[in-house]
Design an enzyme around this catalytic site. Structure first.
Site, PDB file in Angstrom:
ATOM      1  N   ARG A 234     -27.365  13.339  -1.005  1.00 18.01           N
ATOM      2  CA  ARG A 234     -27.243  13.225  -2.374  1.00 18.01           C
ATOM      3  C   ARG A 234     -25.903  12.639  -2.889  1.00 18.01           C
ATOM      4  O   ARG A 234     -24.701  13.109  -2.462  1.00 18.01           O
ATOM      5  CB  ARG A 234     -27.269  14.409  -3.272  1.00 18.01           C
ATOM      6  CG  ARG A 234     -29.059  14.963  -3.186  1.00 18.01           C
ATOM      7  CD  ARG A 234     -29.957  14.009  -4.066  1.00 18.01           C
ATOM      8  NE  ARG A 234     -31.078  14.382  -3.787  1.00 18.01           N
ATOM      9  CZ  ARG A 234     -32.057  14.323  -2.932  1.00 18.01           C
ATOM     10  NH1 ARG A 234     -32.005  13.327  -2.089  1.00 18.01           N
ATOM     11  NH2 ARG A 234     -33.315  14.811  -3.298  1.00 18.01           N
ATOM     12  N   GLU A 263     -27.893   6.802  -9.942  1.00 19.96           N
ATOM     13  CA  GLU A 263     -28.712   5.661  -8.996  1.00 19.96           C
ATOM     14  C   GLU A 263     -29.541   5.052 -10.200  1.00 19.96           C
ATOM     15  O   GLU A 263     -30.311   5.511 -10.827  1.00 19.96           O
ATOM     16  CB  GLU A 263     -29.427   6.278  -7.848  1.00 19.96           C
ATOM     17  CG  GLU A 263     -28.582   7.128  -6.776  1.00 19.96           C
ATOM     18  CD  GLU A 263     -29.462   7.547  -5.714  1.00 19.96           C
ATOM     19  OE1 GLU A 263     -30.762   7.877  -5.943  1.00 19.96           O
ATOM     20  OE2 GLU A 263     -28.882   8.164  -4.749  1.00 19.96           O
ATOM     21  N   HIS A 282     -31.045   3.946  -1.516  1.00 19.53           N
ATOM     22  CA  HIS A 282     -31.687   5.291  -1.245  1.00 19.53           C
ATOM     23  C   HIS A 282     -33.017   4.873  -0.584  1.00 19.53           C
ATOM     24  O   HIS A 282     -34.133   5.029  -0.851  1.00 19.53           O
ATOM     25  CB  HIS A 282     -31.925   5.891  -2.603  1.00 19.53           C
ATOM     26  CG  HIS A 282     -32.013   7.565  -2.465  1.00 19.53           C
ATOM     27  ND1 HIS A 282     -31.854   8.508  -3.348  1.00 19.53           N
ATOM     28  CD2 HIS A 282     -32.675   8.058  -1.365  1.00 19.53           C
ATOM     29  CE1 HIS A 282     -32.082   9.666  -2.953  1.00 19.53           C
ATOM     30  NE2 HIS A 282     -32.535   9.609  -1.646  1.00 19.53           N
TER      31      HIS A 282
END
Length: 321
Positions: A234, A263, A282
């Site tokens: 994370r 993000e 990601h």
């Protein structure tokens, strides 16, 4: 199969929905309606299959009136639970996660990142005869790989790293009892000690109140000079300003970041163009068979649920993962 024939709300996707609908317990599978908040559960639903990126980021801070009424089990497609509001874990429904489903593709991403860093594949790529020159590349044999987190992802990374001759150390938040690592992984009690001896440090920790910002200026100041940081967990584990400062100061040689906070990062953020930082969107978890593996995990839990047996990968409400 005797037992429950549950009503299931599927917010994960079509493949999972088709596999669940064919289960011998004969569930009624409802498709999530586009635009409907994920916490707005139709009456009669007792099983919720959910995932990030279906609207949970807009969830209210307080539990909605009637939330959880009739729900008996929530299955998340993610391992981390930080994407959901705290009230999802607070109450009657049993919550399970997808722990380990994406461990192999994430481990492959980590090894690819470490190899790309050591072999400097971008820097030595030829774009014309004027670039032709001899350089000495780095290697993995004898280098130290540090694992911050030794769950399914950390273990999958360690298994593959051993084949490259990497020396492996690991820390885990729950501590060590003596036999978890095997002889080829050195257990460390403190992240401060691990980062001081690691050439590559992989973040594979859950995001909780205790781990938020764990990689800050103080920790980075203890890093072995030339450290390469890899974050597949994370973004909020890392103080991004402190990381940038440590790279600019030459303490940290580079970072491979599959996750950031937020993000995506806003336009113009220095991470996008920094030569020592590799950003990816990601996707370290992704692989051709991930959705099928997730469906198999959910089906196994549905088998247990229909029999009234214990489910796998139940989230620890106190720990938050």
């Amino acid at each position: 199969m005797a037992g429950r024939s549950p009503v299931v709300l599927n917010q994960i996707g079509a493949l999972v929905g088709e596999r669940i609908a064919a289960h011998p317990s004969r569930p009624t599978v409802l498709r999530h309606e586009d635009g409907r908040p994920p916490w707005d559960i139709p009456d009669g639903v007792e099983v919720l299959l959910t995932r990030p990126l279906v609207g949970w980021d807009a969830a209210p801070a307080a539990r909605p009136a009637g939330w959880g009424r009739g729900l008996r089990w929530i299955q998340s497609a993610s391992t981390g639970m930080d994407v959901y509001p705290s009230w999802l874990l607070d109450g009657a429904p049993l919550v399970t996660c997808a722990r380990g489903v994406s461990a192999v593709p994430i481990a492959e991403y980590v090894l690819a990142a470490v190899l790309a860093f050591e072999k400097r594949l971008d820097a030595v790529r030829l774009r014309g005869p004027e670039d032709w020159r001899r350089e000495t590349l780095g290697g993995l044999s004898g280098r130290r790989l540090g694992l911050a987190g030794f769950g399914a992802i950390g273990q999958a990374v360690a298994e593959r790293a051993r084949a490259f001759g990497l020396s492996i150390g690991a820390v885990r938040r729950s501590g060590w009892t003596g036999s978890e690592t095997g002889p080829e992984v050195e257990p460390f009690d403190r992240l401060e000690d691990l980062i001081a001896v690691s050439d590559h440090l992989v973040l594979a920790l859950p995001l909780t109140a205790a781990t938020r910002g764990v990689v800050g200026a103080d920790l980075l100041a203890r890093a072995k000079p030339g450290l390469h940081l890899v974050n597949v967990a994370r973004g909020a584990l890392v103080d991004q300003e402190a990381l940038l400062a440590a790279i600019e100061a030459g303490r940290i040689a580079g970072a491979t970041l599959d996750v950031t906070e937020p993000e995506p990062l806003p336009a113009g953020h220095p991470f996008y163009r920094h030569p020592a930082i590799r950003l990816t969107p990601h996707l370290s978890w992704s692989a051709p068979d991930v959705e099928s593996r997730l469906a198999e995990r959910i089906l196994a839990n549905l088998d247990a649920y229909a029999r009234g047996a214990p489910l796998r990968d139940v989230v620890n409400v106190q720990a938050g993962y």
